[in-house]
Design an enzyme around this catalytic site. Sequence first.
Site, PDB file in Angstrom:
ATOM      1  N   ASP A 149      -0.832   0.849   3.331  1.00 59.36           N
ATOM      2  CA  ASP A 149      -0.085   1.244   4.529  1.00 59.36           C
ATOM      3  C   ASP A 149      -0.717   2.445   5.219  1.00 59.36           C
ATOM      4  OD1 ASP A 149       1.847  -0.736   4.197  1.00 59.36           O
ATOM      5  OD2 ASP A 149       3.126   0.544   2.970  1.00 59.36           O
ATOM      6  N   GLY A 228      17.706  -0.395   9.818  1.00 56.48           N
ATOM      7  CA  GLY A 228      16.505  -0.284   8.996  1.00 56.48           C
ATOM      8  C   GLY A 228      16.756   0.632   7.827  1.00 56.48           C
ATOM      9  N   ARG A 230      15.964   3.853   5.107  1.00 54.05           N
ATOM     10  CA  ARG A 230      15.766   5.295   5.303  1.00 54.05           C
ATOM     11  C   ARG A 230      14.403   5.710   4.743  1.00 54.05           C
ATOM     12  NH1 ARG A 230      18.584  10.399   2.645  1.00 54.05           N
ATOM     13  NH2 ARG A 230      18.510  11.879   4.394  1.00 54.05           N
ATOM     14  N   ARG A 235      15.320   9.591  10.935  1.00 57.08           N
ATOM     15  CA  ARG A 235      16.268   8.636  11.507  1.00 57.08           C
ATOM     16  C   ARG A 235      17.726   9.093  11.356  1.00 57.08           C
ATOM     17  NH1 ARG A 235      13.449   3.086   9.052  1.00 57.08           N
ATOM     18  NH2 ARG A 235      11.362   3.548   9.814  1.00 57.08           N
ATOM     19  N   VAL A 274      19.685  -7.232  10.006  1.00 56.54           N
ATOM     20  CA  VAL A 274      19.933  -7.929  11.270  1.00 56.54           C
ATOM     21  C   VAL A 274      18.609  -8.520  11.742  1.00 56.54           C
ATOM     22  CG1 VAL A 274      20.621  -7.658  13.695  1.00 56.54           C
ATOM     23  CG2 VAL A 274      21.865  -6.431  11.898  1.00 56.54           C
ATOM     24  N   SER A 275      18.610  -9.784  12.080  1.00 56.58           N
ATOM     25  CA  SER A 275      17.384 -10.449  12.515  1.00 56.58           C
ATOM     26  C   SER A 275      16.884  -9.851  13.824  1.00 56.58           C
ATOM     27  CB  SER A 275      17.625 -11.946  12.701  1.00 56.58           C
ATOM     28  OG  SER A 275      18.496 -12.173  13.803  1.00 56.58           O
ATOM     29  N   PHE A 276      15.586 -10.003  14.071  1.00 54.70           N
ATOM     30  CA  PHE A 276      15.047  -9.543  15.349  1.00 54.70           C
ATOM     31  C   PHE A 276      15.724 -10.258  16.514  1.00 54.70           C
ATOM     32  CE2 PHE A 276      11.091  -8.295  12.922  1.00 54.70           C
ATOM     33  CZ  PHE A 276      11.248  -6.943  13.136  1.00 54.70           C
ATOM     34  N   ALA A 292       3.711   4.579   7.969  1.00 58.91           N
ATOM     35  CA  ALA A 292       2.738   4.704   9.057  1.00 58.91           C
ATOM     36  C   ALA A 292       3.397   4.108  10.300  1.00 58.91           C
ATOM     37  CB  ALA A 292       1.442   3.998   8.678  1.00 58.91           C
ATOM     38  N   ARG A 296       7.935  -3.074  13.504  1.00 51.04           N
ATOM     39  CA  ARG A 296       9.012  -3.624  14.329  1.00 51.04           C
ATOM     40  C   ARG A 296       8.761  -3.464  15.831  1.00 51.04           C
ATOM     41  NH1 ARG A 296      13.995  -2.009  12.498  1.00 51.04           N
ATOM     42  NH2 ARG A 296      13.096  -0.713  10.852  1.00 51.04           N
TER      43      ARG A 296
END
Length: 409
Positions: A149, A228, A230, A235, A274-276, A292, A296
């Site tokens: 990542d 999303g 944590r 956030r 939750v789906s996109f 990084a 999304r």
Amino acid sequence: MLINVVLIILLVGLNGKASGQNQGLCSPDENASCADSSDTQDEFSFNILRKIKKALASYQPCSSDANDANCSCHAAVIKSDLAPYKATGVSRQMIESSARYGTRYKIYEKRLYREENCMFPARCQGIEHFLLPLVATLPDMDLVINTRDYPQINMAWGNGAQGPILSFSKTKDHRDIMYPAWTFWAGGPATKLHPRGIGRWDLMREKLEKRAAAIPWSQKRELGFFRGSRTSDERDSLILLSRRNPELVEAQYTKNQGWKSPKDTLDAPPAGEVSFEDHCKYKYLFNFRGVAASFRLKHLFLCQSLVFHVGDEWQEFFYDQLKPWVHYVPLKNYPSQQEYEELLTFFRKNDALAQEIAQRGRDFIWQHLRMKDIKCYWRRLLKSYVKLLTYEVQPEDQLIHIQPAKDEL
């Protein structure tokens, strides 16, 4: 243009209020405190509108060709990333010293080879999907491709990695060469909704395009939305604002692999994923960095919702042409609850402006982040990169021959 009309209205309103104060509505002793919240919001609104107007005035589309067959929108990134190696070239010793920071690949006599051990097989598969169709058109070359990542060449670390190393994401402090992430085809964060990773950007594009068409702007919920894990406390303020003002924001933490107790979701039970596609129900969508750059971001734009992007240090290869206030709303790192409230209130009051920015963001991703743009970027990157090699590439017995998977033949 709409932005000019709104600016004129605000200017008239601000001048009127200033005139009223001059006529005695506020005494000299009260001037510092007598402006009410609407005055503050008007001043804030004027500043935001000025930023939008300035950004639009200086904005030049990266390509006049809507088809952009040569992915010219992203060409400057390749030039910038390869620039540190232009003077010295890339020697065999540089490749050998960088090998431990990534996965060794070799293109030799129109075949693709790789070291046998791949740390993340799905990520290697996602990379190889784009490399395999190109090898017949490319000269021999050695590559070190980082599938972790995190980028590997931080100029402040002095860890001995001089490069070149290809990584999907970096900051200005890194010398890694960016490549399109494996997630355009395979891999990505494993979640309950996507246990094998999000994958197949081409399929997700079509799903989101259909979903966005089914939920036009006027039917979207007038809420800020985030869902999303944590991965960063950056956030937290948005989550806390959602708990304090659920009429403005709907934001909750989900579980990730490191979840152990409600403390890991800010003292609340973890929410469901939750789906996109269901993100498209909301007008305002928030994006944060993870370890990084966040995978999304590109998906959010295709909802034709207004994207709020927090922080600008982490980059992927296509970020450079996404411009703040033109394609998305920028926020600095660690925004306060007040900053979120002010921006959301502003865009609620300036709905047409919000829709304009959302549309420009969607159009850029739809037109310049197609699968053919990903393939084109790989091709341009490798053809430019190979010109830097200062030695003759040789075969290596320890590398394995990579062939197309059966489902890709």
